[in-house]
Design a protein around this motif. Structure first.
Motif, mmCIF file in Angstrom:
data_model
loop_
_atom_site.group_PDB
_atom_site.id
_atom_site.type_symbol
_atom_site.label_atom_id
_atom_site.label_comp_id
_atom_site.label_asym_id
_atom_site.label_seq_id
_atom_site.Cartn_x
_atom_site.Cartn_y
_atom_site.Cartn_z
ATOM 1 N N VAL A 192 9.071 0.952 15.990
ATOM 2 C CA VAL A 192 8.843 1.382 14.640
ATOM 3 C C VAL A 192 9.032 2.721 14.530
ATOM 4 N N PHE A 193 9.856 3.211 13.601
ATOM 5 C CA PHE A 193 10.012 4.643 13.303
ATOM 6 C C PHE A 193 9.983 5.000 11.843
ATOM 7 N N PHE A 194 9.693 6.112 11.420
ATOM 8 C CA PHE A 194 9.402 6.552 10.060
ATOM 9 C C PHE A 194 9.030 8.129 10.098
ATOM 10 N N LYS A 195 9.011 8.508 8.737
ATOM 11 C CA LYS A 195 8.676 9.765 8.457
ATOM 12 C C LYS A 195 7.382 9.728 8.071
ATOM 13 N N ALA A 196 6.376 10.737 8.744
ATOM 14 C CA ALA A 196 5.122 10.893 8.339
ATOM 15 C C ALA A 196 4.787 12.112 7.614
ATOM 16 N N SER A 197 3.986 12.100 6.424
ATOM 17 C CA SER A 197 3.887 13.068 5.437
ATOM 18 C C SER A 197 2.371 13.232 4.996
ATOM 19 N N GLY A 198 2.012 14.195 4.344
ATOM 20 C CA GLY A 198 0.786 14.098 3.730
ATOM 21 C C GLY A 198 -0.431 13.834 4.571
ATOM 22 N N THR A 199 -0.305 14.311 5.791
ATOM 23 C CA THR A 199 -1.285 14.020 6.896
ATOM 24 C C THR A 199 -2.413 15.045 6.630
ATOM 25 N N ARG A 200 -3.630 14.514 6.137
ATOM 26 C CA ARG A 200 -4.574 15.591 5.702
ATOM 27 C C ARG A 200 -6.276 15.070 5.909
ATOM 28 N N GLY A 201 -7.223 15.505 5.963
ATOM 29 C CA GLY A 201 -8.579 14.936 5.983
ATOM 30 C C GLY A 201 -8.801 14.493 4.606
ATOM 31 N N ARG A 202 -10.056 13.927 4.826
ATOM 32 C CA ARG A 202 -10.371 13.144 3.491
ATOM 33 C C ARG A 202 -10.504 13.820 2.382
ATOM 34 N N MET A 203 -11.156 15.050 2.351
ATOM 35 C CA MET A 203 -11.573 15.967 1.342
ATOM 36 C C MET A 203 -10.758 17.234 1.077
#
Length: 232
Positions: A55-66
């Motif tokens: 499975v391959f993809f671009k990951a973005s918007g990685t951030r903590g809950r708050m």
């Protein structure tokens, strides 16, 4: 699409968006994979067959809950090699043999925080569906995939994709990394060419190369939970 409702031990801690997600699935003789699955995890089969997936993809918007989106980590490409497992007293999930990504800090964090086999690699995305992955100048993966607008939904695709945790065994501890997202909307995709060195842990003769299947999804928003230690 519906959100899957699964009770989790802890509140969710972060989120991540996946873009241009490609699934490649090969049927594999179950007896070849069973010795590679650490106890007490059990290989999960569909109609008597085990499966290996890339499975391959671009990951973005990685951030903590708050955290606001403006403080997200930089985007990165990821490729994982997985099979399908269950745990005697828990839910069905996936088991990662390897996870490659082109973000060194996140690879280090993923290995230390989630105890998963993250490795750094170099990705070259020539166009949608065209990807090369190398590690230390050695080619690991190369493919050309043509997307279609044909929706696909059947028992096999659900078995292969509707999984909401990652299972691992580390230092004698059974670990579960829970994730949640809406159910998949998948489209058929056609593999034009593929070359890879990702399955060195499996005998080539055990993999049914003629029945490779491929799916595509344009986007998925996911939320991530702290990993859980499970009593054996």
């Amino acid at each position: 699409m519906l959100y899957v409702i699964i009770k989790r031990k802890y509140p969710w801690i972060g989120m991540q968006d996946w873009q241009d997600i490609y699934f490649l699935h090969w049927p594999v003789r179950a007896e070849e994979l069973k010795p590679l699955i650490p106890s007490p995890l059990q290989l999960d089969e569909f109609q008597g067959k085990a499966w290996l997936s890339v499975v391959f993809f671009k990951a973005s918007g990685t951030r903590g809950r708050m955290m606001p989106k403006a403080l997200s980590m930089p985007s990165f490409q990821q490729l994982n090699i997985r099979t399908y497992v269950s745990q005697k007293y828990g839910e069905r999930g996936v088991y990662f043999f390897n996870v490659y990504l082109d973000n060194t800090p996140f690879a280090i964090m993923g290995k230390s925080v989630f105890q998963l086999p993250f490795q750094q690699a170099t990705f070259f995305k020539h166009a949608p569906g065209y990807m090369d992955v190398t590690q230390q100048q050695k080619k690991l993966f190369s493919c050309a995939i043509e997307r279609t607008d044909q929706l696909i939904e059947n028992e096999l695709t659900q078995f292969l994709t509707e999984r909401y945790c990652i299972w691992n065994v580390k230092d004698g501890n059974v670990l579960k990394v829970p994730i949640l997202h809406k159910t998949w909307t998948l489209y058929e995709a056609n593999v034009q060419s593929i070359d890879h060195q990702l399955f060195s842990f499996v005998n080539d003769a055990a993999i049914d190369q003629s029945n490779l299947i491929c799916h595509y999804a344009p986007f998925k928003h996911s939320i991530v939970f702290p990993y859980e230690k499970i009593n054996r």
